[in-house]
Design an enzyme around this catalytic site. Structure first.
Site, PDB file in Angstrom:
ATOM      1  N   HIS A 111       8.755 -31.125  22.442  1.00  0.00           N
ATOM      2  CA  HIS A 111       7.918 -29.956  22.755  1.00  0.00           C
ATOM      3  C   HIS A 111       6.624 -30.085  21.956  1.00  0.00           C
ATOM      4  O   HIS A 111       6.658 -30.135  20.726  1.00  0.00           O
ATOM      5  CB  HIS A 111       8.665 -28.679  22.364  1.00  0.00           C
ATOM      6  CG  HIS A 111       7.997 -27.417  22.812  1.00  0.00           C
ATOM      7  ND1 HIS A 111       8.314 -26.780  23.991  1.00  0.00           N
ATOM      8  CD2 HIS A 111       7.024 -26.676  22.246  1.00  0.00           C
ATOM      9  CE1 HIS A 111       7.577 -25.702  24.120  1.00  0.00           C
ATOM     10  NE2 HIS A 111       6.786 -25.609  23.070  1.00  0.00           N
ATOM     11  N   HIS A 157      10.581 -21.014  15.168  1.00  0.00           N
ATOM     12  CA  HIS A 157       9.644 -21.621  14.230  1.00  0.00           C
ATOM     13  C   HIS A 157       8.977 -20.540  13.383  1.00  0.00           C
ATOM     14  O   HIS A 157       9.112 -19.350  13.638  1.00  0.00           O
ATOM     15  CB  HIS A 157       8.564 -22.416  14.990  1.00  0.00           C
ATOM     16  CG  HIS A 157       7.733 -21.580  15.920  1.00  0.00           C
ATOM     17  ND1 HIS A 157       8.184 -21.155  17.151  1.00  0.00           N
ATOM     18  CD2 HIS A 157       6.475 -21.086  15.795  1.00  0.00           C
ATOM     19  CE1 HIS A 157       7.258 -20.440  17.754  1.00  0.00           C
ATOM     20  NE2 HIS A 157       6.213 -20.366  16.949  1.00  0.00           N
ATOM     21  N   GLU A 163       0.459 -14.856  14.401  1.00  0.00           N
ATOM     22  CA  GLU A 163       0.381 -15.207  15.824  1.00  0.00           C
ATOM     23  C   GLU A 163       0.408 -13.935  16.668  1.00  0.00           C
ATOM     24  O   GLU A 163       1.348 -13.147  16.590  1.00  0.00           O
ATOM     25  CB  GLU A 163       1.552 -16.112  16.204  1.00  0.00           C
ATOM     26  CG  GLU A 163       1.638 -16.437  17.679  1.00  0.00           C
ATOM     27  CD  GLU A 163       2.893 -17.219  18.015  1.00  0.00           C
ATOM     28  OE1 GLU A 163       3.694 -16.724  18.829  1.00  0.00           O
ATOM     29  OE2 GLU A 163       3.087 -18.321  17.443  1.00  0.00           O
ATOM     30  N   HIS A 188       3.477 -11.785  15.452  1.00  0.00           N
ATOM     31  CA  HIS A 188       4.380 -12.428  14.508  1.00  0.00           C
ATOM     32  C   HIS A 188       3.588 -12.730  13.234  1.00  0.00           C
ATOM     33  O   HIS A 188       2.732 -13.623  13.229  1.00  0.00           O
ATOM     34  CB  HIS A 188       4.953 -13.718  15.097  1.00  0.00           C
ATOM     35  CG  HIS A 188       5.605 -13.522  16.436  1.00  0.00           C
ATOM     36  ND1 HIS A 188       6.808 -12.874  16.595  1.00  0.00           N
ATOM     37  CD2 HIS A 188       5.192 -13.869  17.683  1.00  0.00           C
ATOM     38  CE1 HIS A 188       7.125 -12.842  17.878  1.00  0.00           C
ATOM     39  NE2 HIS A 188       6.161 -13.437  18.560  1.00  0.00           N
ATOM     40  N   HIS A 194      10.429 -16.680  14.631  1.00  0.00           N
ATOM     41  CA  HIS A 194      10.515 -16.116  15.965  1.00  0.00           C
ATOM     42  C   HIS A 194      10.769 -17.235  16.957  1.00  0.00           C
ATOM     43  O   HIS A 194      10.557 -18.416  16.683  1.00  0.00           O
ATOM     44  CB  HIS A 194       9.239 -15.341  16.336  1.00  0.00           C
ATOM     45  CG  HIS A 194       7.989 -16.160  16.223  1.00  0.00           C
ATOM     46  ND1 HIS A 194       7.396 -16.466  15.012  1.00  0.00           N
ATOM     47  CD2 HIS A 194       7.200 -16.742  17.167  1.00  0.00           C
ATOM     48  CE1 HIS A 194       6.317 -17.187  15.202  1.00  0.00           C
ATOM     49  NE2 HIS A 194       6.169 -17.382  16.514  1.00  0.00           N
TER      50      HIS A 194
END
Length: 206
Positions: A111, A157, A163, A188, A194
């Site tokens: 990813h 992560h 964020e 976040h 999260h």
């Protein structure tokens, strides 16, 4: 003639295109897709019939909001705020259609880090080009995710930056339980863990 909605962000620096590095010349946000206004004068005044396409002249005028010393001020006026024939300098407003963003993605496994989806980045002006970003504006557009043997949704992560995420349209692949539709947003804070909800995790695991 419609109603626009969105998010506003204030940052103590200017936005620039990120360095493409090994991406090369093509990919992410292209300078040619940023549109700036051309010289044109809107002579509309309060009380004019704008035919449904104006910005408020058919009513009682316009309200212009400005910010100075961390305070908001409003100034009512009876003429269009767009009655500017031209300007001098090279710092002008611009618009960018997020559908023009050319995403880069994994084509085999893993990813990619979300930074690969950065549209614009703002750095502290006093620290030069090596300064860490104050804010990165990223977009996660519709795209093919073709990685093999990979957990495709965003994994759990933590970030060294706060964020903020907002959904414009469609469905976010990490929130499939409902309640996060277009117009929704999430925040976040720094180092707050999260990740995807149970439905997204179960779907990705098969």
């Amino acid at each position: 003639g419609g109603v626009a909605a969105g998010w506003a962000c204030e940052v103590g620096g200017r936005f620039d295109l990120p360095e493409l590095g090994v991406v090369g010349a093509n990919g992410l946000a292209a300078p040619r897709h940023f549109r700036t206004p051309v010289a044109w004068r809107d002579g509309e005044e309060a009380g004019d019939d704008d035919g449904g396409g104006g910005g408020g002249g058919g009513g009682g005028g316009w309200e212009v909001y400005t910010k100075f010393a961390d305070e908001l001020f409003v100034h009512p006026q009876k003429h269009s705020p767009f009655d500017v024939v031209a300007w001098h300098g090279n710092y002008v407003p611009y618009v960018y259609d997020l559908a023009s963003f050319c995403p880069m993605n994994a084509v085999l496994f893993d990813h990619p880090d979300p930074s690969i989806f950065t549209v614009l980045t703002a750095r502290a002006p006093s620290h030069g080009p090596a300064a860490p970003p104050l804010l990165d504006l990223a977009v996660f557009p519709p795209r093919w995710v073709v990685a093999e043997h990979t957990f495709r949704p965003p994994y759990f992560h933590r970030n060294v930056m706060s964020e903020f995420m907002g959904l414009i349209r469609g469905e976010y692949d990490a929130k499939q339980a409902g309640g996060f539709g277009p117009g929704a947003s999430s925040l976040h804070p720094i180092m707050a863990a999260h990740g995807p909800d149970v439905g997204a995790w179960s779907g990705a695991m098969g």
